[in-house]
Design an enzyme around this catalytic site. Structure first.
Site, PDB file in Angstrom:
ATOM      1  CE1 TYR A 130     -10.356  -7.541   6.941  1.00 42.45           C
ATOM      2  CE2 TYR A 130      -8.487  -7.414   8.035  1.00 42.45           C
ATOM      3  CZ  TYR A 130      -9.071  -6.543   7.186  1.00 42.45           C
ATOM      4  OH  TYR A 130      -9.518  -5.678   6.459  1.00 42.45           O
ATOM      5  CE1 TYR A 160     -12.072  10.645  17.342  1.00 42.07           C
ATOM      6  CE2 TYR A 160     -10.566  11.511  17.986  1.00 42.07           C
ATOM      7  CZ  TYR A 160     -11.410  11.999  18.107  1.00 42.07           C
ATOM      8  OH  TYR A 160     -11.945  13.281  17.792  1.00 42.07           O
ATOM      9  CG  HIS A 178      -3.167  -0.694   7.808  1.00 41.40           C
ATOM     10  ND1 HIS A 178      -3.535  -1.178   9.546  1.00 41.40           N
ATOM     11  CD2 HIS A 178      -3.197  -1.145   7.012  1.00 41.40           C
ATOM     12  CE1 HIS A 178      -4.993  -2.041   8.694  1.00 41.40           C
ATOM     13  NE2 HIS A 178      -4.469  -2.242   7.050  1.00 41.40           N
ATOM     14  CD  GLN A 199      -2.104  -1.280   2.363  1.00 42.84           C
ATOM     15  OE1 GLN A 199      -2.705  -0.337   3.425  1.00 42.84           O
ATOM     16  NE2 GLN A 199      -3.344  -2.536   2.674  1.00 42.84           N
ATOM     17  CD  GLU A 255     -14.266   4.038  14.077  1.00 46.66           C
ATOM     18  OE1 GLU A 255     -14.915   3.503  14.650  1.00 46.66           O
ATOM     19  OE2 GLU A 255     -13.777   5.421  13.588  1.00 46.66           O
TER      20      GLU A 255
END
Length: 413
Positions: free
Chosen positions: A297, A286, A179, A114, A276
């Site tokens: 998963y 958070y 990530h 990513q 979210e």
């Protein structure tokens, strides 16, 4: 679409019932390579049929041949658009002619998984201050990778970045090429806000996002030169890194500032669902993974407690809980422009695995989901911006050799 989201109190705003997309997702988006696929359900039970649109959007191709475009940023006049490509290139697009130039001087990136060249932002005083800010994944001295922030001065005539300097590197670096977070915006205070993902940490019992002595799973707040503001919320807490603005995040890949209130909003990837939208207030945890509406998963096993059951964490403004199919979100923005006046102030959220743009009516922090955009095109939506030049909606499609497209008003007078 069916509803399954409830909204709590965040940043002194009353949040009420939120809807949820009910489409089938074969795998969650972009959390674990290779890229996933998705199938949409054509039903739209949650659309607000009481709000007819007097402007019908039409898709136009602006330019072609982009490879994994990730971030979009308009220059002030709105007729030139910066586009990052994951492979490590920065392009500038003339939206009137469709001409594309690649910019020299971009830092080297680690384009794996990513990672790659990720987001782009311009200095609030551009063009008087010609700094362009980039986030990207790059190797560190130990051979791992981390989220980096750099800036360079944009020379449009020569199509190059000059005086490039590295401003910030998230710590610790890790091996997992996932990530990175990496969204950047400037707040109304003139400071730079940058998201950093949790790098795929699976130790839910002792998670890196709940250890704010490091900066994984956080939003950091920096001055434009990369230094740390003295009024950061945790500056006097020796157990928390000074640059942290918020923590307890999984992977925030969308961030925008409300044009009227100046409040910051984020879109965040969940695990199995659990995606979210959050209103962001400095100094808060958070909750990931202690409070999360998703599951592990491939299972229906919840991760942590439901967010509405944990008062110590801000409640999401909107969420897609386990079993909903989720909505792995890309970028988001509030609509301002003349093309679609009925949508003024609506929140637009790019959907990756869901392959659509969600459109929400927002009033005082309350989100009501309406008819989605681009739901029939089969495009993973990575980023979305509105041009101050023409009010059209510009969309980055997450794939190889793709066009840059825009939505314009197709209603005949």
């Amino acid at each position: 679409m069916g509803r399954n989201g409830l909204i709590g109190l965040v940043a002194a705003l009353v949040l009420v019932i939120a809807g949820v997309g009910a489409f089938i997702v074969l795998r969650d988006d972009n959390d674990e390579p290779p890229s996933d696929e998705a199938t949409n359900n054509d039903s739209n039970d949650s659309a607000d049929d009481s709000e007819p649109s007097d402007h019908d959007p039409v898709i136009e191709t602006v330019a072609e041949g982009f490879d994994q475009p990730w971030g979009l940023e308009f220059l002030p006049e709105g007729d030139q658009l910066l586009v990052t490509e994951l492979v490590g290139t920065l392009a500038i697009v003339d939206i009137d002619s469709g001409d594309v130039r690649r910019i020299d001087g971009v830092p080297d990136v680690s384009a794996e998984g990513q990672g790659g060249l990720l987001d782009v932002a311009i200095d609030p005083d551009f063009p008087d201050s010609s700094w362009v800010y980039l986030t990207y994944s790059a190797a560190t001295d130990d051979g791992n990778t981390s989220t980096h922030l750099a800036r360079g001065q944009l020379d449009l005539d020569q199509a190059t970045l000059r005086d490039v300097e590295e401003l910030y590197v998230a710590e610790p670096a890790t091996q997992a090429p996932v990530h990175y977070g990496s969204k950047i915006v400037f707040g109304v205070d003139g400071n730079l806000y940058m998201t950093i993902g949790d790098r795929g940490d699976k130790n839910f019992a002792d998670h890196v996002s709940q250890d704010p002595s490091n900066t994984l799973g956080t939003t950091v707040r920096l001055r434009p030169d990369g230094s740390i503001p003295e009024d950061n919320p945790f500056i006097d807490d020796g157990d928390i890194a000074d640059e942290i603005y918020t923590y307890g995040h999984r992977n925030v890949q969308g961030m925008t500032v409300h044009p009227l209130t100046g409040v910051m909003w984020q879109s965040e990837h969940g695990e199995e669902d659990g995606d979210e939208i959050n209103i962001v207030e400095g100094g808060h945890n958070y909750g990931w993974p202690i409070a999360h509406s998703g599951c592990e998963y491939g299972t229906d096993t919840p991760i942590g407690d439901h967010p509405l059951d944990r008062d110590e964490f801000p409640n999401p403004a909107f969420f897609w809980e386990c079993g909903s199919g989720g909505f792995p979100p890309g970028g988001l923005t509030f609509y301002e422009g003349d093309q679609f006046p009925a949508w003024e102030g609506n929140l637009l959220v790019g959907g990756l695995a869901s392959e659509q743009v969600a459109r929400f009516i927002e009033e005082d922090g309350e989100l009501i989901e309406t008819e989605p955009l681009l739901a029939d095109e089969g495009w993973r939506i990575r980023d979305i911006v509105v041009s101050p030049h023409d009010g059209a909606i510009y969309v980055a499609i997450d794939d190889d050799d793709v066009p840059l497209i825009r939505l314009v008003d197709g209603t005949e007078d």
